[in-house]
Design a protein around this motif. Structure first.
Motif, mmCIF file in Angstrom:
data_model
loop_
_atom_site.group_PDB
_atom_site.id
_atom_site.type_symbol
_atom_site.label_atom_id
_atom_site.label_comp_id
_atom_site.label_asym_id
_atom_site.label_seq_id
_atom_site.Cartn_x
_atom_site.Cartn_y
_atom_site.Cartn_z
ATOM 1 N N CYS A 166 -39.683 -2.177 -27.588
ATOM 2 C CA CYS A 166 -38.204 -2.574 -26.920
ATOM 3 C C CYS A 166 -37.257 -1.974 -27.986
ATOM 4 O O CYS A 166 -37.483 -2.183 -29.079
ATOM 5 N N LEU A 167 -36.283 -0.968 -27.695
ATOM 6 C CA LEU A 167 -35.232 -0.865 -28.428
ATOM 7 C C LEU A 167 -34.060 -1.093 -27.811
ATOM 8 O O LEU A 167 -33.508 -0.583 -26.950
ATOM 9 N N PRO A 168 -33.290 -2.154 -28.438
ATOM 10 C CA PRO A 168 -32.220 -2.568 -27.541
ATOM 11 C C PRO A 168 -30.938 -1.868 -27.625
ATOM 12 O O PRO A 168 -30.670 -1.180 -28.770
ATOM 13 N N ALA A 169 -29.997 -1.967 -26.779
ATOM 14 C CA ALA A 169 -28.875 -1.194 -26.854
ATOM 15 C C ALA A 169 -27.897 -1.950 -27.783
ATOM 16 O O ALA A 169 -28.133 -3.245 -27.934
ATOM 17 N N ALA A 170 -26.908 -1.417 -28.411
ATOM 18 C CA ALA A 170 -26.059 -2.229 -29.068
ATOM 19 C C ALA A 170 -25.127 -3.063 -28.153
ATOM 20 O O ALA A 170 -24.707 -4.200 -28.690
ATOM 21 N N ASP A 171 -24.901 -2.770 -27.261
ATOM 22 C CA ASP A 171 -24.018 -3.545 -25.954
ATOM 23 C C ASP A 171 -24.936 -4.447 -25.264
ATOM 24 O O ASP A 171 -25.887 -4.064 -24.664
ATOM 25 N N PRO A 172 -24.848 -5.527 -25.690
ATOM 26 C CA PRO A 172 -25.776 -6.910 -24.939
ATOM 27 C C PRO A 172 -25.483 -6.814 -23.458
ATOM 28 O O PRO A 172 -26.699 -7.275 -22.835
ATOM 29 N N ASP A 173 -24.546 -6.086 -22.998
ATOM 30 C CA ASP A 173 -24.360 -6.277 -21.405
ATOM 31 C C ASP A 173 -24.708 -4.805 -20.868
ATOM 32 O O ASP A 173 -24.804 -4.685 -19.738
ATOM 33 N N ALA A 174 -25.438 -3.819 -21.543
ATOM 34 C CA ALA A 174 -26.055 -2.554 -21.094
ATOM 35 C C ALA A 174 -27.175 -2.798 -20.273
ATOM 36 O O ALA A 174 -28.096 -3.684 -20.497
ATOM 37 N N PRO A 175 -27.589 -1.849 -19.230
ATOM 38 C CA PRO A 175 -28.709 -1.971 -18.480
ATOM 39 C C PRO A 175 -30.006 -1.795 -19.269
ATOM 40 O O PRO A 175 -29.841 -1.228 -20.418
ATOM 41 N N THR A 176 -30.918 -2.117 -18.613
ATOM 42 C CA THR A 176 -32.290 -2.154 -19.022
ATOM 43 C C THR A 176 -33.083 -1.246 -18.633
ATOM 44 O O THR A 176 -33.217 -1.304 -17.234
ATOM 45 N N GLY A 199 -24.970 9.670 -31.944
ATOM 46 C CA GLY A 199 -24.435 9.187 -33.257
ATOM 47 C C GLY A 199 -24.815 7.931 -33.520
ATOM 48 O O GLY A 199 -23.718 7.200 -34.331
ATOM 49 N N ALA A 200 -25.819 7.179 -33.272
ATOM 50 C CA ALA A 200 -25.811 5.710 -33.152
ATOM 51 C C ALA A 200 -27.175 5.360 -33.598
ATOM 52 O O ALA A 200 -28.259 6.109 -33.577
ATOM 53 N N ARG A 201 -27.667 4.097 -33.750
ATOM 54 C CA ARG A 201 -28.888 3.626 -34.321
ATOM 55 C C ARG A 201 -29.400 3.010 -33.091
ATOM 56 O O ARG A 201 -30.628 2.617 -33.108
ATOM 57 N N GLN A 202 -28.657 2.701 -32.220
ATOM 58 C CA GLN A 202 -29.182 1.886 -31.061
ATOM 59 C C GLN A 202 -28.695 2.646 -29.821
ATOM 60 O O GLN A 202 -27.493 3.337 -29.672
ATOM 61 N N PRO A 203 -29.447 2.755 -28.782
ATOM 62 C CA PRO A 203 -29.281 3.416 -27.731
ATOM 63 C C PRO A 203 -28.354 2.983 -26.687
ATOM 64 O O PRO A 203 -27.770 1.675 -26.703
ATOM 65 N N ALA A 204 -27.721 3.840 -25.721
ATOM 66 C CA ALA A 204 -26.831 3.300 -24.591
ATOM 67 C C ALA A 204 -27.282 2.339 -23.766
ATOM 68 O O ALA A 204 -26.511 1.540 -23.266
ATOM 69 N N VAL A 205 -28.539 2.325 -23.459
ATOM 70 C CA VAL A 205 -29.158 1.278 -22.619
ATOM 71 C C VAL A 205 -30.315 0.764 -23.376
ATOM 72 O O VAL A 205 -30.961 1.512 -24.368
ATOM 73 N N THR A 206 -30.687 -0.540 -23.318
ATOM 74 C CA THR A 206 -31.948 -1.011 -23.627
ATOM 75 C C THR A 206 -33.137 -0.379 -23.205
ATOM 76 O O THR A 206 -33.362 -0.156 -22.046
ATOM 77 N N ILE A 207 -33.963 0.267 -24.012
ATOM 78 C CA ILE A 207 -35.285 0.999 -23.480
ATOM 79 C C ILE A 207 -36.224 0.274 -23.897
ATOM 80 O O ILE A 207 -36.419 -0.122 -25.090
ATOM 81 N N LYS A 208 -37.086 0.110 -22.872
ATOM 82 C CA LYS A 208 -38.554 -0.609 -23.050
ATOM 83 C C LYS A 208 -39.557 0.346 -22.806
ATOM 84 O O LYS A 208 -39.267 1.194 -21.938
ATOM 85 N N LEU A 209 -40.670 0.197 -23.435
ATOM 86 C CA LEU A 209 -41.795 1.134 -23.038
ATOM 87 C C LEU A 209 -43.048 0.396 -22.998
ATOM 88 O O LEU A 209 -43.364 -0.706 -23.642
ATOM 89 N N LEU A 210 -43.672 0.702 -21.778
ATOM 90 C CA LEU A 210 -45.150 0.168 -21.475
ATOM 91 C C LEU A 210 -46.094 1.491 -21.354
ATOM 92 O O LEU A 210 -45.892 1.975 -20.381
ATOM 93 N N VAL A 211 -46.925 1.419 -22.334
ATOM 94 C CA VAL A 211 -47.812 2.520 -22.218
ATOM 95 C C VAL A 211 -49.337 1.756 -22.072
ATOM 96 O O VAL A 211 -49.877 1.502 -22.887
ATOM 97 N N GLU A 212 -49.772 1.898 -20.840
ATOM 98 C CA GLU A 212 -50.834 1.142 -20.413
ATOM 99 C C GLU A 212 -52.341 1.981 -20.705
ATOM 100 O O GLU A 212 -52.141 3.120 -21.019
#
Lengths: 467, 467
Positions: free
Chosen positions: B77-87, B146-159
């Protein structure tokens, strides 16, 4: 079976029976599996043992023929004292089927295990037992007539390739035409109908076998990628197999029935008079769950006088564990056709090719490959004096009325008839539930004794009856 | 692809592309063949390598899930800077197919061999390449904004079990419901339609697989003995297979089409507008010789929006060399059905059982065994704002109009949709001629770059567009 002054053949059979069983046990210990090249040395050993036994019995002319590609055959001749006596050629074989699944044998397949009246082992019934029966029959005949030479000249041809379709028998007969010249062939590779209903066999079906392959692509393809858009060769081949029969069980290959000789009313009556029990038939048919076949014919007629189209094997695509979602690139089916007089393998081969061409879907490529040359069907002329002599010999040996039967299997009788130009009759004493080609093959020793006695009577009768 | 001030995502992709290829080559060297228990340690190594790479890229929450019987999956999980951003949850897999016949590979299957723009190796396209594409996409997204956190929270599931039908994915999702909670699933295991015709995939077919066995006797029986008198299970099963389709290519299982949603006129027009060449399709379908399928539908429709009944394998009787004249005791066929919305595997399973019961000849016993649980079909709602954003991202990244397509394969999109309760969209950039599941699998590196750029655009767009 002993001490009958009216039947010296029976007395002599009884005297030699234990020795015959002992010899047969030694022979069964040799795994003469003709179809398996790994057993080539065993084929040679099997032929040598038979040849040595014949020499020990005083046959003056014994030879092992192993020319060319053929597996070894044993030839022997025991001439009659009278140079004008008729000559009889006995045909049998010493090659055997593979043992198959060992865990389903109750006794070792290649040992010869005697349990009461039963001798177990691969080849005990098919066909080493019937060769042993003939050696016993000749000894009994000589003992009964009190001579060192038989009433007819007896020749023996025990080939090594029957279980692989006798591919070289025609050539072998042609190459040794003078040695094999005879007035009659006695063919010994068939059973009687049943223990309680001994019969004289009057015919065998022929067989033609082929492999049909449908090829789609060059390789299997993922069914998610292409499934639904390209032809599936397994489906195509299944549709061809489904088209082989109509809903009444008749073969739908055009021209298939053209040359079929229907049985006479007398033959149908004879077959209908034989004891028959559905459950026993099913039990002896691999434990099948129900009867099936061509409408309008009894079970015995379906197997004896009607031709068939049978799938022996089908393979296509992925057949391992689980699932592999592919459209297979190819599929193959092994077909064999049991033939009846006067069908000819080569005609059926042509008809099959036309049928395959008509049933090959667009986008698939078809290949038809014959497996062997096929075996023509054969039926005896029951009016021939040798058949009457044989019938009398059987009734004497079996102490009861003997009917006529046929067998659904195949053998090279038609080849011998065609090459030697003389009638072929069937003398066999084994039983249909001997489990030939299956685990726990056995022969019933007392049946071999009866058969040997019948042969001994036959040699005496033929000296009088054959023209 | 470099130095475009209007497209900083493209510039960043170009900067990181060589490094991405180098990492992917290391990953392809690990033979993570999920279906083969001998590669269990490689599955673990593959998961560890991915987890280490994610940590090196600064993902703060990276875990390897390997509970219970499941092969290891990687979660991050790489969370967005904005806690209200979509996931957004990205789904992909790191298990690969077996290499198959090694002699048909031009490069080692487990090495990662770069030749020009192509990277060869098992899993290069399916699906490690698309995982690498996402890691590159995230790096490009962060560089572009130009940020260290993405515009949306990105989660990854690699099964680790996609190639074996994702048997534990549903349980995995349920067990980690809080971790996996998202507003959208981006499913990355499908290709674009073609290099010259990039598309957004809007659906996958489902699949249901079963094995049908017909049993006649307890053992094979000699066809001379019984041929013509007992039912032949191979013939019976061939007739069942032949009955699966009518002459127009429609599946004849009653109720099979009941739940099928037909494509809209707009969808059919879209598919018809795609470039299509019969010869190329056949070449990519294992070298098939001709097209076939359900009448009334184009090839793409047959594979994308029509269900199928396909024989994957058929086995019965003797299939070795030469001939063995038997009536076989049993025959088995492996069937798989590709399903389209709203067909359900469990309904098709019931319909198949009724069909088999109706097509089991007298004297044969039928068994139907499901192979796995089946995979439901899935289709995207193209009106969803995420689909519009995805389409825009693809057009920007590929510099040309992008149409909609589907794929004929199957995947667990429906499982994710059902368990997570959110829409699933497809983002893939690989090519249909990447030879997945076949020798010489490859990925085109520039396609991965385009796909990564599309992902980078998508994350930016979703922040604005998702409700």
């Amino acid at each position: 079976m002993t001490g009958d002054p009216e039947n010296p053949e029976r007395e002599a059979v009884a005297a030699f029976l234990d020795d015959t069983v002992a010899r047969l046990r030694d022979w069964l210990a040799i795994p003469s599996v003709g179809v398996d090249p790994a057993h080539r040395a065993d084929m040679d050993a099997s032929a040598r043992l038979l040849a040595d036994t014949l020499r020990a019995d005083g046959w003056p002319d014994v030879r092992v023929w192993d020319e060319g590609p053929a597996l070894p055959a044993v030839y022997a001749c025991l001439p009659a004292a009278d140079p004008d006596a008729p000559t009889v050629l006995v045909y049998a074989h010493h090659d055997v089927q593979p043992a198959g699944p060992l865990d389903r044998w109750d006794h070792p397949p290649f040992a010869g295990t005697l349990v009461g009246d039963e001798l177990f082992g691969r080849g005990a019934s098919d066909d080493k037992g019937q060769v042993a029966m003939h050696l016993l029959g000749v000894r009994a005949h000589l003992a009964a007539i009190g001579a060192r030479q038989p009433a007819v000249t007896i020749k023996l041809l025990v080939e090594g390739e029957e279980e692989t379709g006798s591919p070289n028998l025609g050539r072998l007969v042609d190459d040794h035409a003078a040695d094999l010249a005879a007035d009659l062939v006695v063919f010994s590779d068939t059973p009687v109908y049943a223990r309680e209903a001994p019969t004289v066999c009057t015919g065998q079906r022929g067989v033609y076998a082929a492999e049909v392959t449908f090829v789609g692509g060059q390789s299997d393809v993922h069914s998610g990628r292409a499934g639904g858009s390209v032809p599936n060769p397994v489906t195509g081949l299944a549709r061809l197999v489904a088209a082989l029969h109509d809903d009444r069980g008749r073969v739908r290959i055009e021209g298939f029935y053209d040359d079929v000789v229907e049985p006479t009313a007398a033959e149908r009556a004879d077959y209908a008079a034989l004891p028959f029990d559905d459950d026993t038939w099913l039990a002896n048919s691999g434990g099948a769950r129900g009867l099936a076949g061509e409408e309008g014919w009894s079970t015995l007629e379906r197997v004896w006088v009607r031709p068939t189209a049978e799938v022996n094997g089908f393979h296509g695509g992925y057949t391992g564990a689980g699932v592999m979602t592919i459209v297979p690139a190819r599929a193959s089916v092994k077909l064999s056709f049991r033939l009846v007089p006067d069908q000819r393998p080569e005609h059926v081969a042509e008809a099959l090719r036309r049928f395959v061409a008509a049933h090959t879907p667009a986008g698939l490529h078809a290949e038809v490959v014959d497996v062997g040359d096929g075996v023509p069907p054969y039926a005896v002329d029951v009016a021939h004096p040798a058949v009457k002599a044989l019938h009398e010999a059987m009734e004497t040996a079996f102490d009861q009325p003997v009917r006529f039967s046929r067998t659904g299997g195949s053998g090279p009788a038609a080849v011998l008839r065609a090459r030697l130009g003389v009638p072929v009759v069937y003398l066999g004493a084994t039983l249909p539930d001997d489990r030939i080609h299956a685990p726990n093959e056995r022969v019933v020793v007392s049946q071999l004794g009866r058969g040997a006695e019948a042969a001994a009577h036959l040699w005496r009768l033929l000296a009088e009856r054959l023209p």
